[in-house]
Design an enzyme around this catalytic site. Structure first.
Site, PDB file in Angstrom:
ATOM      1  N   TRP A  60       0.827  -1.223   0.000  1.00  0.00           N
ATOM      2  CA  TRP A  60       0.000   0.000   0.000  1.00  0.00           C
ATOM      3  C   TRP A  60       0.855   1.264   0.000  1.00  0.00           C
ATOM      4  O   TRP A  60       0.327   2.364  -0.141  1.00  0.00           O
ATOM      5  CB  TRP A  60      -0.929   0.003   1.213  1.00  0.00           C
ATOM      6  CG  TRP A  60      -1.951  -1.096   1.231  1.00  0.00           C
ATOM      7  CD1 TRP A  60      -2.104  -2.125   0.314  1.00  0.00           C
ATOM      8  CD2 TRP A  60      -2.983  -1.288   2.203  1.00  0.00           C
ATOM      9  NE1 TRP A  60      -3.149  -2.928   0.675  1.00  0.00           N
ATOM     10  CE2 TRP A  60      -3.710  -2.440   1.837  1.00  0.00           C
ATOM     11  CE3 TRP A  60      -3.362  -0.599   3.359  1.00  0.00           C
ATOM     12  CZ2 TRP A  60      -4.800  -2.912   2.582  1.00  0.00           C
ATOM     13  CZ3 TRP A  60      -4.439  -1.064   4.108  1.00  0.00           C
ATOM     14  CH2 TRP A  60      -5.153  -2.205   3.713  1.00  0.00           C
ATOM     15  N   LYS A  61       2.143   1.118   0.227  1.00  0.00           N
ATOM     16  CA  LYS A  61       3.050   2.273   0.282  1.00  0.00           C
ATOM     17  C   LYS A  61       2.499   3.308   1.287  1.00  0.00           C
ATOM     18  O   LYS A  61       1.909   2.928   2.294  1.00  0.00           O
ATOM     19  CB  LYS A  61       3.266   2.842  -1.121  1.00  0.00           C
ATOM     20  CG  LYS A  61       3.734   1.750  -2.105  1.00  0.00           C
ATOM     21  CD  LYS A  61       4.196   2.255  -3.429  1.00  0.00           C
ATOM     22  CE  LYS A  61       4.607   1.080  -4.304  1.00  0.00           C
ATOM     23  NZ  LYS A  61       5.121   1.469  -5.611  1.00  0.00           N
TER      24      LYS A  61
ATOM     25  N   HIS B 276      12.720  -2.225  -0.934  1.00  0.00           N
ATOM     26  CA  HIS B 276      11.929  -1.746  -2.072  1.00  0.00           C
ATOM     27  C   HIS B 276      12.724  -0.661  -2.807  1.00  0.00           C
ATOM     28  O   HIS B 276      13.467   0.099  -2.174  1.00  0.00           O
ATOM     29  CB  HIS B 276      10.591  -1.193  -1.575  1.00  0.00           C
ATOM     30  CG  HIS B 276       9.652  -0.924  -2.697  1.00  0.00           C
ATOM     31  ND1 HIS B 276       9.720   0.224  -3.458  1.00  0.00           N
ATOM     32  CD2 HIS B 276       8.646  -1.666  -3.232  1.00  0.00           C
ATOM     33  CE1 HIS B 276       8.787   0.167  -4.401  1.00  0.00           C
ATOM     34  NE2 HIS B 276       8.129  -0.968  -4.283  1.00  0.00           N
TER      35      HIS B 276
ATOM     36  N   SER C 127       3.380  -2.243 -12.092  1.00  0.00           N
ATOM     37  CA  SER C 127       2.166  -2.030 -12.896  1.00  0.00           C
ATOM     38  C   SER C 127       1.370  -3.309 -13.135  1.00  0.00           C
ATOM     39  O   SER C 127       0.808  -3.517 -14.216  1.00  0.00           O
ATOM     40  CB  SER C 127       2.520  -1.356 -14.223  1.00  0.00           C
ATOM     41  OG  SER C 127       3.090  -0.082 -13.991  1.00  0.00           O
TER      42      SER C 127
ATOM     43  N   GLY D  15       1.291  -2.610  -6.322  1.00  0.00           N
ATOM     44  CA  GLY D  15       1.218  -1.288  -5.703  1.00  0.00           C
ATOM     45  C   GLY D  15      -0.154  -0.681  -5.925  1.00  0.00           C
ATOM     46  O   GLY D  15      -1.135  -1.007  -5.244  1.00  0.00           O
ATOM     47  N   GLY D  16      -0.261   0.199  -6.891  1.00  0.00           N
ATOM     48  CA  GLY D  16      -1.481   0.966  -7.133  1.00  0.00           C
ATOM     49  C   GLY D  16      -2.762   0.141  -7.163  1.00  0.00           C
ATOM     50  O   GLY D  16      -3.774   0.519  -6.553  1.00  0.00           O
TER      51      GLY D  16
HETATM   52  P1  13P Z   1       2.748  -0.372  -8.977  1.00  0.00           P
HETATM   53  O1  13P Z   1       1.952  -1.668  -8.990  1.00  0.00           O
HETATM   54  O2  13P Z   1       1.964   0.811  -8.554  1.00  0.00           O
HETATM   55  O3  13P Z   1       3.502  -0.193 -10.269  1.00  0.00           O
HETATM   56  O4  13P Z   1       3.869  -0.561  -7.826  1.00  0.00           O
HETATM   57  C1  13P Z   1       4.645  -1.702  -7.820  1.00  0.00           C
HETATM   58  C2  13P Z   1       5.393  -1.758  -6.553  1.00  0.00           C
HETATM   59  O5  13P Z   1       6.301  -0.978  -6.322  1.00  0.00           O
HETATM   60  C3  13P Z   1       5.004  -2.778  -5.568  1.00  0.00           C
HETATM   61  O6  13P Z   1       5.932  -2.873  -4.538  1.00  0.00           O
END
Ligand code: 13P
Length: 254
Positions: A13-14, A98, A216, A237-238
């Site tokens: 989720w960052k 990361h 992505s 991520g997103g």
């Molecule tokens: P995205 O899926 O947003 O490209 O991010 C990938 C990521 O950094 C997962 O750790």
């Protein structure tokens, strides 16, 4: 999907989600994914939401991960979080190294290796991230970069510890850019990484280690990526920030 290793799909989720938003998300995921047994499902909220998310996913098939951890156990390390603190919330996995931390916090392979040892010492499982930048790929340095990162970030791990370590191949140029590695590019990198593990550890260990792809990942490309022989899951991520997209990625990979 018939795989040699059980798929593990984790949401990173960052720096997103307040506690209330985090609870909305996991409650939705519990409803959508309650019956999924074929895939190990992990969510990695920010530290501030770990406590509440931990309670919300109790008795579910969703496991908890953290996004970072200190290499130290206790003491005067302002702003850091120790393994014992994560364990209070039943955290099972910890993302390490990361590319955003390598870039913004200048984390080195040597530091990541220390953290990986600390994660194992606490009987948690590290998800160690590696991956090349666009510049490195264009200069044909991808394999050299990956080999250096694998050796450096996993230095000192025993065979037993390595077997319980998850790797995430995240080409930096594919993170948050909408540019996904092609399935062929992903498979080639994953097979190369597994080959490095054979040399560094042994064949048995290398066959056990799960290597996630990240960058992505979305519902439209996840299944094809994870159908590759050496792609054993995804670090998302997103698309992990919405119930619909994260659960579609998981259901689509079964
Ligand atoms: P995205 O899926 O947003 O490209 O991010 C990938 C990521 O950094 C997962 O750790």
């Amino acid at each position: 999907m018939n795989k040699e290793r059980k798929l593990i799909i984790a949401g990173n989720w960052k720096m997103n989600k307040t506690v209330a938003e985090a609870l909305d998300l996991v409650r939705g995921l519990k409803i959508e994914l309650g019956n999924v047994k074929e895939v190990d499902i992990v969510v990695c909220p920010p530290f501030t939401a770990l406590g509440e998310v931990s309670k919300a996913i109790l008795d579910s098939n969703i496991r908890l991960g953290a996004q970072n951890m200190s290499e130290n156990n206790v003491g005067a390390f302002t702003g850091e979080i120790a393994a014992v603190m994560l364990k209070e919330f039943s955290v099972r996995y910890v993302i390490l190294g990361h590319s955003e931390r390598r870039q913004y916090q200048k984390e080195s392979d040597a530091l990541i290796a220390k953290k990986a040892l600390a994660v194992h010492a606490a009987a948690l499982k590290p998800i160690v991230c590696i991956g090349e930048t666009l510049e490195q790929r264009e200069k044909n340095q991808t394999q050299q970069v990956l080999e250096t990162q694998v050796h450096g970030s996993l230095a000192g791990l025993s065979k037993e510890q390595m077997s319980e370590t998850i790797l995430a191949y995240e080409p930096v140029w594919a993170i948050g850019t909408g540019k996904t590695a092609t399935t062929a590019q992903a498979q080639e990198a994953h097979a190369f990484i597994r080959g490095v593990l054979v040399k560094m550890f042994d064949d048995t260990v290398a066959r056990k280690v799960r290597i996630q792809y990240g960058g992505s990942v979305k519902p439209s490309n996840a299944r094809e990526l994870m159908s590759q022989a050496d792609v054993d899951g995804a670090l998302v991520g997103g698309a992990s920030l919405e119930v619909r997209s994260f659960s579609d990625i998981i259901k689509g990979s079964i």
